[in-house]
Design an enzyme around this catalytic site. Structure first.
Site, short mmCIF file in Angstrom:
data_model
loop_
_atom_site.label_atom_id
_atom_site.label_comp_id
_atom_site.label_asym_id
_atom_site.label_seq_id
_atom_site.Cartn_x
_atom_site.Cartn_y
_atom_site.Cartn_z
N ASP A 31 0.82 -1.22 0.00
CA ASP A 31 0.00 0.00 0.00
C ASP A 31 0.86 1.27 0.00
OD1 ASP A 31 -2.14 -1.83 0.43
OD2 ASP A 31 -1.90 -1.66 2.60
N GLU A 242 -11.45 0.17 -3.25
CA GLU A 242 -10.58 0.71 -2.19
C GLU A 242 -9.37 1.38 -2.82
OE1 GLU A 242 -9.45 -2.72 0.15
OE2 GLU A 242 -8.29 -3.60 -1.46
O1 FUB Z 1 -3.28 -3.50 3.53
C1 FUB Z 1 -4.58 -3.77 3.96
C2 FUB Z 1 -5.56 -3.45 2.88
O2 FUB Z 1 -5.29 -4.22 1.72
C3 FUB Z 1 -5.52 -2.04 2.38
O3 FUB Z 1 -6.11 -1.12 3.26
C4 FUB Z 1 -6.22 -2.20 1.10
O4 FUB Z 1 -6.15 -1.12 0.24
C5 FUB Z 1 -5.57 -3.44 0.57
O5 FUB Z 1 -4.35 -3.17 -0.08
#
Ligand code: FUB
Length: 343
Positions: A31, A242
């Site tokens: 991320d 997301e």
């Molecule tokens: O790293 C945990 C979660 O996985 C992140 O918040 C999302 O965007 C995904 O990458």
């Protein structure tokens, strides 16, 4: 959805074909939110760890506890791990799951924005500050008021205003907030819209001048199709899931994000930070590992995509590694799609 099978993958071959290699390999990182501060690149990633918690659709296996800031003199130079910048034990309101963070600088102070599950099991977004881009960061005692869900990305516009984009569905809980208040219940798929309803949107809120609170109620970040209609929830290859990010190129605002269960990084283009954003295409085709999450950053006149995959861990979903590769906007302003592994 079951975790995807990786039995058929020849990782030696995959790594030979990868367009880039992990920038660090002594820890797992994911991320990546990359920024240029004082002429250097600073990357604010999640710090992935083995939790031995089984894979589920809530992301319980992503049990990260702290953040390390990674710095680089340029996208091709060695990456330096600057150690623990903030640990969950130092954050009074947070219990667990320190997921994807971001950072910003204002007047010589550095701000780390991070989601975590509070003691009641609800994701909130917090802020911590430091006089150094690498921390250590001192957290505020409470999360941002009215904050919820995950994946904060903070964008400074040319007029000096700062905006936070955020939100993520399934384990990120965005769908639980559809009525304006948190709804409890089993499983990540409750409260999602039907396929023929408008898709859930990421959120945007302008930040207060001290960058510690929202200056306004969060609004929807609407992504539209070619006719100007909001993307539908069933448009799984294009709708928001997301991993929000914002960058500005030639006066246009590029909102980019992950489609989650279809594993694409996509973008839309708008005329203001609030959008709407007309769907523009794919930035990155699927990587090894369930998640895809990125940032886009300019350095010495070129644009770069910071992203992650699970190649180093040989496909373990929650053990990812940050990578970087060049990103190109064509003469029409479209982003050229990147294949993470050559054919
Ligand atoms: O790293 C945990 C979660 O996985 C992140 O918040 C999302 O965007 C995904 O990458």
């Amino acid at each position: 959805m079951p975790e995807e099978s990786i039995d058929h993958i020849d990782f030696d071959d995959l790594n030979r074909r990868a367009v880039s290699q992990p920038i660090v390999s002594h820890i797992y990182t994911a991320d990546p939110s990359a920024h240029v501060f004082n002429g250097r690149i600073y990357i604010y990633p999640s710090h992935d760890v083995e939790s031995n918690i089984p894979f589920d659709d809530l992301g319980s296996h992503f049990a990260m506890e702290d953040y390390h800031v990674i710095s680089m003199d340029s996208p091709s130079s060695n990456a330096v791990d600057n150690g623990v910048a903030l640990h969950v034990k130092e954050v009074p309101w947070a219990d667990k799951q320190m997921w994807a963070p971001d950072a910003a600088e204002k007047d010589g102070t550095y701000y780390l924005f991070f989601p975590a599950k509070a003691h009641d099991g609800i994701f909130r977004i917090g802020v911590a500050t430091s006089s150094s881009p690498t921390g250590p960061f001192i957290p505020q005692p409470e999360p941002i008021k009215e904050s919820f869900s995950i994946d904060p990305a903070v964008f400074k516009d040319d007029d000096g205003h700062y905006y936070m984009y955020f939100g993520g569905i399934w384990g990120g809980q965005l769908q639980r907030w559809r009525t304006g208040e948190y709804k409890d219940g089993e499983g990540p798929l409750m409260y999602l819209p039907e396929n023929d309803e408008p898709a859930l949107c990421g959120k945007i809120a302008r930040l207060t001048d001290d960058l510690l609170e929202f200056a306004e109620a969060p609004k929807d970040v609407v992504i539209t199709d070619e006719s100007g209609n909001p993307l539908l929830a069933g448009d799984n290859d294009r709708r928001f899931f997301e991993a929000s990010w914002m960058h500005k190129h030639n006066g246009k605002y590029y909102f980019s994000y992950s489609t989650g269960d279809t594993h694409f990084l996509c973008y839309g283009i708008g005329d203001t930070p609030y959008g709407p954003f007309k769907y523009g295409g794919r930035i990155l085709n699927p990587v090894v590992g369930w998640t895809s999450h990125h940032s886009i950053c300019q350095f010495w006149g070129k644009w770069y995509l910071f992203y992650h995959d699970s190649s180093l861990s040989k496909g373990v979903t929650h053990l990812r590694s940050v990578k970087v590769t060049e990103l190109v906007h064509d003469e029409h302003g479209h982003i050229q799609t990147i294949d993470p592994y050559l054919k």
